[in-house]
Write a protein that holds these residues in place. Structure first.
Motif, PDB file in Angstrom:
ATOM      1  N   TRP A  40      -5.924  14.833   6.879  1.00 23.56           N
ATOM      2  CA  TRP A  40      -4.600  14.209   7.428  1.00 23.56           C
ATOM      3  C   TRP A  40      -4.531  12.850   6.855  1.00 23.56           C
ATOM      4  CZ3 TRP A  40      -2.060  16.917  10.971  1.00 23.56           C
ATOM      5  CH2 TRP A  40      -2.783  18.071  11.426  1.00 23.56           C
ATOM      6  N   ALA A  41      -5.469  12.196   6.287  1.00 24.12           N
ATOM      7  CA  ALA A  41      -5.307  10.962   5.888  1.00 24.12           C
ATOM      8  C   ALA A  41      -4.917  11.009   4.171  1.00 24.12           C
ATOM      9  CB  ALA A  41      -6.453  10.024   5.966  1.00 24.12           C
ATOM     10  N   LEU A  42      -5.025  12.178   3.635  1.00 24.02           N
ATOM     11  CA  LEU A  42      -5.088  12.489   2.261  1.00 24.02           C
ATOM     12  C   LEU A  42      -3.626  11.776   1.607  1.00 24.02           C
ATOM     13  CD1 LEU A  42      -6.359  13.044  -0.339  1.00 24.02           C
ATOM     14  CD2 LEU A  42      -5.778  15.505   0.152  1.00 24.02           C
ATOM     15  N   PRO A  43      -2.529  12.508   2.326  1.00 27.71           N
ATOM     16  CA  PRO A  43      -1.248  11.879   1.819  1.00 27.71           C
ATOM     17  C   PRO A  43      -1.084  10.612   1.746  1.00 27.71           C
ATOM     18  CG  PRO A  43      -0.996  13.593   3.373  1.00 27.71           C
ATOM     19  CD  PRO A  43      -2.481  13.267   3.460  1.00 27.71           C
ATOM     20  N   GLY A  44      -1.409   9.802   2.847  1.00 26.88           N
ATOM     21  CA  GLY A  44      -1.529   8.294   2.566  1.00 26.88           C
ATOM     22  C   GLY A  44      -2.277   7.554   1.866  1.00 26.88           C
ATOM     23  N   VAL A  45      -3.362   8.079   1.788  1.00 27.08           N
ATOM     24  CA  VAL A  45      -4.202   7.533   0.583  1.00 27.08           C
ATOM     25  C   VAL A  45      -3.634   7.736  -0.793  1.00 27.08           C
ATOM     26  CG1 VAL A  45      -6.713   7.918  -0.534  1.00 27.08           C
ATOM     27  CG2 VAL A  45      -6.382   7.813   2.185  1.00 27.08           C
ATOM     28  N   VAL A  46      -3.192   8.963  -0.937  1.00 26.19           N
ATOM     29  CA  VAL A  46      -2.615   9.028  -2.653  1.00 26.19           C
ATOM     30  C   VAL A  46      -1.371   8.072  -2.506  1.00 26.19           C
ATOM     31  CG1 VAL A  46      -1.342  10.867  -3.823  1.00 26.19           C
ATOM     32  CG2 VAL A  46      -3.471  11.478  -2.485  1.00 26.19           C
ATOM     33  N   VAL A  48      -0.845   5.375  -1.261  1.00 28.02           N
ATOM     34  CA  VAL A  48      -1.412   3.812  -1.504  1.00 28.02           C
ATOM     35  C   VAL A  48      -1.768   3.642  -2.826  1.00 28.02           C
ATOM     36  CG1 VAL A  48      -3.046   1.978  -0.754  1.00 28.02           C
ATOM     37  CG2 VAL A  48      -1.751   3.583   0.990  1.00 28.02           C
ATOM     38  N   ILE A  49      -2.673   4.356  -3.214  1.00 30.65           N
ATOM     39  CA  ILE A  49      -3.221   4.377  -4.655  1.00 30.65           C
ATOM     40  C   ILE A  49      -2.054   4.404  -5.755  1.00 30.65           C
ATOM     41  CG2 ILE A  49      -4.653   5.813  -6.141  1.00 30.65           C
ATOM     42  CD1 ILE A  49      -6.504   6.726  -3.999  1.00 30.65           C
ATOM     43  N   ALA A  50      -1.346   5.448  -5.611  1.00 31.98           N
ATOM     44  CA  ALA A  50      -0.339   5.576  -6.679  1.00 31.98           C
ATOM     45  C   ALA A  50       0.588   4.377  -6.850  1.00 31.98           C
ATOM     46  CB  ALA A  50       0.725   6.851  -6.377  1.00 31.98           C
ATOM     47  N   ILE A  51       0.819   3.851  -5.861  1.00 28.74           N
ATOM     48  CA  ILE A  51       2.188   2.554  -5.485  1.00 28.74           C
ATOM     49  C   ILE A  51       1.452   1.270  -5.718  1.00 28.74           C
ATOM     50  CG2 ILE A  51       3.632   1.390  -3.902  1.00 28.74           C
ATOM     51  CD1 ILE A  51       4.278   4.312  -2.419  1.00 28.74           C
ATOM     52  N   HIS A  52       0.276   1.118  -4.973  1.00 26.95           N
ATOM     53  CA  HIS A  52      -0.314  -0.209  -5.233  1.00 26.95           C
ATOM     54  C   HIS A  52      -1.255  -0.197  -6.620  1.00 26.95           C
ATOM     55  CE1 HIS A  52       1.022  -1.959  -1.469  1.00 26.95           C
ATOM     56  NE2 HIS A  52       1.009  -0.809  -0.757  1.00 26.95           N
ATOM     57  N   TYR A  53      -2.227   0.565  -6.594  1.00 22.90           N
ATOM     58  CA  TYR A  53      -3.519   0.336  -7.664  1.00 22.90           C
ATOM     59  C   TYR A  53      -2.853   0.890  -9.057  1.00 22.90           C
ATOM     60  CZ  TYR A  53      -5.995  -0.603  -3.425  1.00 22.90           C
ATOM     61  OH  TYR A  53      -6.457  -1.224  -2.451  1.00 22.90           O
ATOM     62  N   VAL A  54      -2.251   2.242  -8.911  1.00 25.23           N
ATOM     63  CA  VAL A  54      -1.783   2.585 -10.283  1.00 25.23           C
ATOM     64  C   VAL A  54      -0.787   1.747 -10.777  1.00 25.23           C
ATOM     65  CG1 VAL A  54      -1.008   4.771 -11.509  1.00 25.23           C
ATOM     66  CG2 VAL A  54      -2.518   4.903  -9.612  1.00 25.23           C
TER      67      VAL A  54
END
Length: 318
Positions: A40-46, A48-54
């Motif tokens: 359930w949290a996987l889309p949000g985690v993806v 966040v990682i793509a927009i912020h960290y990557v």
């Protein structure tokens, strides 16, 4: 022995043993259930990682190139950083960034704490005052900055009032004066961020036991002594949160500067954030702007970590 048997029988009657319920089927493995929650949290985690960290990592890579935002680029190593620290205008922008950050943190936190302590007392109008003082926080920084720009104009309300009360010698073009322009930006930032600090301190004051203040008052402590020795140590977690968030926001001030002065006059109000926008999007020096952004990010991380370390050290020491 008879007494022991009677005692055991009495315990069996009064406190009967619990029978284990028969298990129905196989028990679910907790690992599978927890893994199911992650879906359930996987889309949000993806995201966040793509927009912020990557995106941040990609920008950090471009800081070592001469990319203009379009086409190919060359790897130039630390040349962008050498240019930054050799440019007096960028050093001045760094000074302005630190001045606005620490100035806004100190003034807004002191004003917010004073308002929180005052509104924490029993007042009939405290709920209305809380709303009025917090209202600037929820307003658009651009909209409020344009209102303040009208106030600080040479023919604006501030100079009109100064002339009306006989202080015309103090009237000046506030936003066009290289000496006073940075102070006008600081005033606007403090005005808009004080309400946020006030709300954090009011939450901290709500957790201070009233009995401790009453005991200190009975012991003969005056109002200032109760505040310094009782109230202030009790709200140190709130102070750490307010100062850390205020420092991070102060280091990346952008909207107010662009609306009030645009970084002028003569780069007197330019900061690292405005220089990033100018170099990357106005002049097309994307690699140079990415290097400025990387420096700003490192500065924010350093001060945020130091602030948390200092706050944790004080709490542990107490």
């Amino acid at each position: 022995m008879t007494a022991t048997m009677h005692q055991s029988e009495t315990e069996l009657v009064i406190v009967p043993k619990r029978r284990k319920k028969p298990s129905r089927g196989r028990s679910r493995r907790p690992g599978v259930l927890k893994f199911g929650y992650w879906w359930w949290a996987l889309p949000g985690v993806v995201f966040v990682i793509a927009i912020h960290y990557v995106a941040t990592a990609a920008g950090g890579v471009f800081a070592f190139t001469n990319w203009s935002g379009i086409g190919s680029f060359d790897w130039i190593g630390l040349d962008n950083f050498r240019k930054i620290f050799a440019d007096p205008t960028k050093i001045a922008a760094l000074r302005n960034t630190l001045f606005l950050a620490f100035g806004s943190v100190i003034l807004s936190n002191v004003a917010g704490l004073v308002l929180a302590v005052g509104l924490n007392r029993i007042l009939k109008t405290r709920y209305i005052l809380r709303t009025l003082f917090f209202m600037p926080v929820v307003l658009s920084p651009l909209a409020t900055s344009y209102i303040w720009k009208f106030i600080f104009q040479f023919d604006g309300p501030l100079n009109v009032i100064l002339n009306a009360v006989g202080l015309g010698s103090l009237a000046r073009p506030w936003l066009a004066d290289p000496t006073w322009a940075i102070w006008t930006v600081l005033i606007v930032v403090v005005w808009q961020s004080t309400g946020f600090a006030m709300v954090i301190y009011m939450a901290g004051l709500a957790s201070v036991p009233v009995e401790i203040e009453e005991a200190a008052a009975i012991d003969g402590s005056n109002l200032w002594q109760r505040f310094w020795h009782v109230t202030l140590p009790s709200i140190r977690p709130a102070i750490a949160i307010a100062t850390t968030l205020g420092l991070v926001q102060g280091l990346r001030i952008f909207d107010q500067i662009m609306a009030l002065t645009g970084g002028g006059p003569a780069n007197a109000t330019a900061t690292l954030a405005t220089e990033v926008y100018k170099q990357a999007f106005s002049l097309g020096n994307f690699g140079y702007g990415a290097a400025l952004a990387l420096i700003l990010t490192i500065i924010i991380l350093i001060f945020a970590v130091l602030q948390q370390r200092v706050a944790q050290g004080r709490t542990t020491g107490d």
